[in-house]
Design an enzyme around this catalytic site. Structure first.
Site, short mmCIF file in Angstrom:
data_model
loop_
_atom_site.label_atom_id
_atom_site.label_comp_id
_atom_site.label_asym_id
_atom_site.label_seq_id
_atom_site.Cartn_x
_atom_site.Cartn_y
_atom_site.Cartn_z
N ASN A 1 0.81 -0.98 -0.06
CA ASN A 1 -0.06 0.31 -0.01
C ASN A 1 1.07 1.16 0.01
OD1 ASN A 1 -1.87 1.80 0.54
ND2 ASN A 1 -2.78 1.17 2.13
N ARG B 1 -2.31 -2.18 -3.69
CA ARG B 1 -3.80 -1.50 -3.46
C ARG B 1 -3.69 -0.14 -4.39
NH1 ARG B 1 -5.33 2.96 -0.09
NH2 ARG B 1 -7.73 2.93 -0.03
N ARG C 1 -12.19 14.98 6.51
CA ARG C 1 -12.97 15.26 5.16
C ARG C 1 -14.43 15.93 5.39
NH1 ARG C 1 -11.71 9.50 2.64
NH2 ARG C 1 -9.47 9.73 3.04
N GLU D 1 -8.44 -5.56 4.91
CA GLU D 1 -8.32 -5.09 3.54
C GLU D 1 -6.94 -5.87 2.71
OE1 GLU D 1 -8.97 -1.18 4.64
OE2 GLU D 1 -9.93 -0.63 2.86
#
Ligand code: ADP
Length: 408
Positions: free
Chosen positions: A7, A93, A243, A386
Site C-alpha cells: 500500500n 492497492r 474530510r 483489506e
C-alpha cells in the site's frame, strides 16, 4: 505459497507478507518519511514459534525506488530467504480504477499506462501507488504483480446511482460520476457476514458501514454494491476524520469568492482540516468520546453530526434495498466503538433494527452479532482486513480465475 501486499502512499510504503496456505501473516512493515533524511523502516517477522522479530532502520530514502530496494533487502534477509517458500505474487492497492477496471488486474505495460491516465481522477491518491508499482516491478523482477482497485466493487452501481445531474458532456468527456471507495473492505466484510449468518452472500441485502478515519456507507443487494456514499472522490458522503463529507457545492464557490484561498488550498482544507477535526479540533474518535463525556460542547456536537449523517444514509439505503437482512459495522470506529454503534441504531426500531446493549458493549475485537433476539434485522460487527482481501484477490487473479481488463 507467499503473497506480498503493498500500500504505497506519497511518503510511505506499507507491506504485509502472507502465507496463503495457512492464511497467516508472516511479515509486515512500514517505511515512513520517504524523501526525508530520517526515513524509517520498521519490519516485523513472525517466527515459527509465533513470536515477533523486529528490525528498525533509519536512513535517508530519497524516493520510492530506494524505498522498494530497502524493503526487498530486508525481506530477502528475513522472510524471503533462499530456503523460504517462493514469492508467488505481489498485490498493490490502488484507490481509483475509474470506469475502466472492474476486477483486480494483472499488471503489464498497457495496464500501467491505463492506470497512469487515471491520475487526473485521483491526483491525491493514484500517483503514489503508481510509483510503488513501477518500483516494485523493478525491485522484484519476474514476480507476477496484480493491482486491486478500491473502486472495483462499486462498478456494479446502476446509472441512476452513479450519475450526477450535471451536463452529459461532463460525464462522457471528463468522467464525472460516482465511483465509490472502500470496495476491498466491503467485499471482505460481505463474505465474512455471509459466513457468520450461514447464508450465501448472493442472498443477502446489507447496509454496510465502514467507519474509520475515512468513513462510508454502502447498499449491497445480493452481495453486489448498488449504492455508496463516497463519490467521484473519497471526499463525499459521511462526515470523516478530516474530510467534510456531503456539502452543498455552492459552499465551494462562496468560499472561493469570499476568501483568498486558491482551489488547491481549499481542496486541501476540505480533505485535511474538515470533518470531525474541523468541527471540534480532534479527529481521533476516542479523544472525541472522552471530551464529549467530559462536557466539551464542540466534541458533543461533532459526535452528533457524525452519528446523524450515518443515520440518514441507513434510512436512504433501507429505501434503496426495500429489504435489509443485516447492518454491518466495520473500520476502526465501527469495530471498536460500542457508543457509536448504540447511538447510530437508537431510534431505528421502526426499521426493524434493534440493538442489544449488553451484546453491543461486550462485542470482542473478533466481531459478532450485537442485535437483540427479537430484532428482524441482524446487526453485525465484522473486523475488516483489506490487506488479506488484496492478497486473496491477487492469488485468484494470478491463478487465472478472475482477471479481466477492458482497454480504454
Ligand atoms: P483508517 O481509515 O485510517 O484505516 P481506522 O479504520 O484504523 O482508520 O480507524 C481509525 C479510527 O478508529 C480513529 O478515529 C480511532 O479513534 C477510531 N477508534 C479506534 N479504536 C476506537 C475505540 N475503541 N473507540 C472509538 N474509536 C476508536
Amino acid at each position: 505459497m507467499n503473497i506480498l501486499v503493498f500500500n504505497s502512499g506519497s511518503s510511505s510504503i506499507k507491506y504485509r507478507l502472507f502465507d496463503m496456505s495457512r492464511v497467516s501473516v508472516i511479515a509486515s512493515g512500514v517505511l515512513q518519511r520517504i524523501g526525508e533524511s530520517d526515513a524509517s523502516l520498521v519490519h516485523k517477522s513472525v517466527l515459527a514459534d509465533g513470536s515477533h522479530q523486529s528490525i528498525t532502520r533509519s536512513q535517508q530514502i530519497s524516493d520510492h525506488r530506494q524505498g522498494m530496494q530497502q524493503i526487498n533487502a530486508v525481506l530477502q534477509q528475513t522472510s524471503l530467504r533462499r530456503d523460504s517458500p517462493p514469492l508467488r505474487g505481489i498485490g498493490h492497492r490502488m484507490a481509483h480504477g475509474g470506469s475502466m477496471f472492474h476486477h483486480p488486474t494483472r499488471i503489464d505495460a498497457s495496464v500501467l499506462d491505463a492506470i497512469r491516465q487515471l491520475g487526473d481522477l485521483a491526483p491525491l491518491h493514484n500517483p503514489a501507488s503508481v510509483a510503488g508499482i513501477e518500483q516494485a516491478l523493478a525491485a522484484f523482477p519476474g514476480v507476477a504483480q496484480v493491482v486491486v482497485f478500491d473502486t472495483a466493487f462499486h462498478q456494479t452501481l446502476p446509472p441512476h446511482a452513479y450519475r450526477y445531474a450535471v451536463p452529459r458532456d461532463f460525464a462522457h468527456r471528463l468522467h464525472v460520476r460516482r465511483y465509490g471507495f472502500h470496495g476491498t473492505s466491503y467485499q471482505y466484510v460481505t463474505r465474512q457476514a455471509a459466513r457468520r449468518l450461514g447464508r450465501s452472500s448472493t442472498s443477502l441485502n446489507l447496509i454496510a458501514l465502514h467507519l474509520g478515519n475515512g468513513s462510508s456507507a454502502a447498499a449491497i443487494r445480493g452481495g453486489i454494491s448498488v449504492d455508496t456514499s463516497m463519490g467521484m472522490t473519497p471526499m463525499a458522503g459521511l462526515v470523516m476524520g478530516t474530510r467534510c463529507g456531503d456539502l452543498d457545492p455552492a459552499v465551494v464557490f462562496h468560499l472561493l469568492r469570499h476568501t483568498d484561498l486558491t482551489p488547491d488550498r481549499l481542496e486541501a482544507i476540505l480533505n485535511r482540516d474538515s470533518g470531525l477535526l474541523g468541527l471540534c479540533g480532534h479527529n481521533d474518535m476516542r479523544e472525541i468520546l472522552e471530551l464529549a463525556a467530559a462536557g466539551d460542547d464542540d466534541a458533543q456536537q461533532a459526535f452528533e453530526v457524525y452519528v446523524y449523517a450515518i443515520k440518514k444514509y441507513i434510512g436512504a439505503y433501507y429505501a434503496v434495498l426495500g429489504r435489509v437482512d443485516a447492518v454491518l459495522f466495520t473500520g476502526g470506529i465501527g469495530e471498536n466503538s460500542a457508543p457509536i454503534r448504540w447511538r447510530v441504531c437508537q431510534g431505528l426500531q421502526g426499521l426493524g433494527i434493534v440493538l442489544d446493549p449488553d451484546r453491543n458493549d461486550a462485542c470482542p475485537p473478533t466481531g459478532g452479532s450485537v442485535h437483540a433476539a427479537n430484532s428482524p434485522v441482524a446487526v453485525l460487527v465484522e473486523p475488516t482486513d483489506e490487506q488479506l482481501e488484496i492478497a486473496e484477490q491477487t492469488l485468484q487473479t494470478i491463478q487465472g480465475s478472475d482477471a479481466s481488463f477492458t482497454p480504454p
